[in-house]
Write a protein that holds these residues in place. Structure first.
Motif, PDB file in Angstrom:
ATOM      1  N   CYS A  32       0.817  -1.221   0.000  1.00  0.00           N
ATOM      2  CA  CYS A  32       0.000   0.000   0.000  1.00  0.00           C
ATOM      3  C   CYS A  32       0.848   1.268   0.000  1.00  0.00           C
ATOM      4  N   THR A  33       2.131   1.140   0.344  1.00  0.00           N
ATOM      5  CA  THR A  33       2.955   2.322   0.585  1.00  0.00           C
ATOM      6  C   THR A  33       3.237   3.165  -0.651  1.00  0.00           C
ATOM      7  N   SER A  34       3.286   2.543  -1.821  1.00  0.00           N
ATOM      8  CA  SER A  34       3.624   3.345  -3.005  1.00  0.00           C
ATOM      9  C   SER A  34       2.569   4.416  -3.295  1.00  0.00           C
ATOM     10  N   CYS A  35       1.327   4.158  -2.940  1.00  0.00           N
ATOM     11  CA  CYS A  35       0.272   5.159  -3.166  1.00  0.00           C
ATOM     12  C   CYS A  35      -0.133   5.885  -1.874  1.00  0.00           C
ATOM     13  N   HIS A  36      -0.225   5.148  -0.771  1.00  0.00           N
ATOM     14  CA  HIS A  36      -0.747   5.712   0.470  1.00  0.00           C
ATOM     15  C   HIS A  36       0.334   6.155   1.444  1.00  0.00           C
ATOM     16  N   GLY A  37       1.592   6.014   1.078  1.00  0.00           N
ATOM     17  CA  GLY A  37       2.692   6.469   1.920  1.00  0.00           C
ATOM     18  C   GLY A  37       3.065   5.478   3.011  1.00  0.00           C
ATOM     19  N   ILE A  38       4.185   5.746   3.652  1.00  0.00           N
ATOM     20  CA  ILE A  38       4.655   4.897   4.747  1.00  0.00           C
ATOM     21  C   ILE A  38       3.605   4.895   5.856  1.00  0.00           C
ATOM     22  N   ASP A  39       3.229   3.723   6.298  1.00  0.00           N
ATOM     23  CA  ASP A  39       2.222   3.549   7.352  1.00  0.00           C
ATOM     24  C   ASP A  39       0.891   4.219   7.023  1.00  0.00           C
ATOM     25  N   GLY A  40       0.581   4.382   5.744  1.00  0.00           N
ATOM     26  CA  GLY A  40      -0.704   4.938   5.344  1.00  0.00           C
ATOM     27  C   GLY A  40      -0.842   6.428   5.532  1.00  0.00           C
ATOM     28  N   LYS A  41       0.282   7.118   5.733  1.00  0.00           N
ATOM     29  CA  LYS A  41       0.261   8.568   5.969  1.00  0.00           C
ATOM     30  C   LYS A  41       0.599   9.290   4.666  1.00  0.00           C
ATOM     31  N   SER A  42      -0.365   9.295   3.773  1.00  0.00           N
ATOM     32  CA  SER A  42      -0.196   9.865   2.441  1.00  0.00           C
ATOM     33  C   SER A  42       0.084  11.360   2.484  1.00  0.00           C
ATOM     34  N   GLU A  43       0.986  11.772   1.616  1.00  0.00           N
ATOM     35  CA  GLU A  43       1.275  13.200   1.466  1.00  0.00           C
ATOM     36  C   GLU A  43       0.830  13.683   0.088  1.00  0.00           C
ATOM     37  N   ALA A  44       0.134  12.830  -0.622  1.00  0.00           N
ATOM     38  CA  ALA A  44      -0.332  13.167  -1.968  1.00  0.00           C
ATOM     39  C   ALA A  44      -1.863  13.233  -1.961  1.00  0.00           C
ATOM     40  N   ILE A  45      -2.459  13.074  -3.124  1.00  0.00           N
ATOM     41  CA  ILE A  45      -3.918  13.151  -3.216  1.00  0.00           C
ATOM     42  C   ILE A  45      -4.604  11.840  -2.838  1.00  0.00           C
ATOM     43  N   THR A  46      -3.838  10.770  -2.689  1.00  0.00           N
ATOM     44  CA  THR A  46      -4.439   9.504  -2.269  1.00  0.00           C
ATOM     45  C   THR A  46      -4.855   9.596  -0.804  1.00  0.00           C
ATOM     46  N   PRO A  47      -5.896   8.852  -0.438  1.00  0.00           N
ATOM     47  CA  PRO A  47      -6.398   8.941   0.939  1.00  0.00           C
ATOM     48  C   PRO A  47      -5.366   8.576   2.008  1.00  0.00           C
ATOM     49  N   TYR A  48      -5.448   9.261   3.099  1.00  0.00           N
ATOM     50  CA  TYR A  48      -4.654   9.026   4.305  1.00  0.00           C
ATOM     51  C   TYR A  48      -5.382   7.920   5.057  1.00  0.00           C
ATOM     52  N   ILE A  49      -4.776   6.744   5.170  1.00  0.00           N
ATOM     53  CA  ILE A  49      -5.482   5.601   5.752  1.00  0.00           C
ATOM     54  C   ILE A  49      -4.989   5.198   7.144  1.00  0.00           C
ATOM     55  N   ALA A  50      -3.949   5.842   7.639  1.00  0.00           N
ATOM     56  CA  ALA A  50      -3.459   5.554   8.993  1.00  0.00           C
ATOM     57  C   ALA A  50      -4.548   5.887   9.999  1.00  0.00           C
ATOM     58  N   GLY A  51      -4.800   4.974  10.923  1.00  0.00           N
ATOM     59  CA  GLY A  51      -5.790   5.216  11.966  1.00  0.00           C
ATOM     60  C   GLY A  51      -7.229   5.052  11.532  1.00  0.00           C
ATOM     61  N   MET A  52      -7.452   4.629  10.299  1.00  0.00           N
ATOM     62  CA  MET A  52      -8.814   4.408   9.818  1.00  0.00           C
ATOM     63  C   MET A  52      -9.419   3.238  10.596  1.00  0.00           C
ATOM     64  N   GLY A  53     -10.684   3.287  10.869  1.00  0.00           N
ATOM     65  CA  GLY A  53     -11.348   2.207  11.597  1.00  0.00           C
ATOM     66  C   GLY A  53     -11.216   0.872  10.875  1.00  0.00           C
ATOM     67  N   LYS A  54     -10.940  -0.186  11.632  1.00  0.00           N
ATOM     68  CA  LYS A  54     -10.718  -1.510  11.069  1.00  0.00           C
ATOM     69  C   LYS A  54     -11.918  -1.990  10.249  1.00  0.00           C
ATOM     70  N   ALA A  55     -13.106  -1.920  10.836  1.00  0.00           N
ATOM     71  CA  ALA A  55     -14.303  -2.428  10.162  1.00  0.00           C
ATOM     72  C   ALA A  55     -14.614  -1.615   8.902  1.00  0.00           C
ATOM     73  N   ASN A  56     -14.461  -0.302   8.987  1.00  0.00           N
ATOM     74  CA  ASN A  56     -14.725   0.568   7.847  1.00  0.00           C
ATOM     75  C   ASN A  56     -13.751   0.282   6.704  1.00  0.00           C
ATOM     76  N   MET A  57     -12.467   0.193   7.027  1.00  0.00           N
ATOM     77  CA  MET A  57     -11.467  -0.061   5.997  1.00  0.00           C
ATOM     78  C   MET A  57     -11.664  -1.431   5.367  1.00  0.00           C
ATOM     79  N   TYR A  58     -11.945  -2.429   6.178  1.00  0.00           N
ATOM     80  CA  TYR A  58     -12.164  -3.780   5.673  1.00  0.00           C
ATOM     81  C   TYR A  58     -13.339  -3.805   4.700  1.00  0.00           C
ATOM     82  N   GLN A  59     -14.424  -3.125   5.059  1.00  0.00           N
ATOM     83  CA  GLN A  59     -15.588  -3.094   4.170  1.00  0.00           C
ATOM     84  C   GLN A  59     -15.272  -2.388   2.857  1.00  0.00           C
TER      85      GLN A  59
END
Length: 98
Positions: A32-59
């Motif tokens: 996931c890092t190439s688009c969403h950044g290291i540990d999901g902390k995107s610095e681009a236009i792709t969504p920042y996914i770090a700390g996203m709720g488990k159930a929400n992200m899974y769905q």
């Protein structure tokens, strides 16, 4: 009745936590890092996914995998994982502080 429902909810969350493998979750998340950044902390236009709720992200990942959400890269990417692997990835990112 509310106490029983609460107990079942707690037990269901514990059953997943017992199956979670933090090393596997981290390894799977590397794709996931190439688009969403290291540990999901995107610095681009792709969504920042770090700390996203488990159930929400899974769905969301399941929706991409099953074609309910359409976005070329994510749909193709999610199809490469089993449901269990998507669950591991979701758990990994949910444990990272925003």
């Amino acid at each position: 009745m509310k106490k029983i429902a609460l107990a079942l909810l707690c037990l269901s969350s514990l059953s997943f936590a017992a199956d979670y493998d933090p090393i596997r979750g981290e390894m799977l998340s590397l794709s996931c890092t190439s688009c969403h950044g290291i540990d999901g902390k995107s610095e681009a236009i792709t969504p920042y996914i770090a700390g996203m709720g488990k159930a929400n992200m899974y769905q969301i990942l399941l929706d991409y995998k099953n074609g309910k959400r359409v976005e070329t890269m994510m749909q193709k990417h999610a199809k490469g994982f089993s449901d269990e692997e998507l669950e591991q990835i979701s758990y990994y990112f949910s444990n990272i502080k925003r």
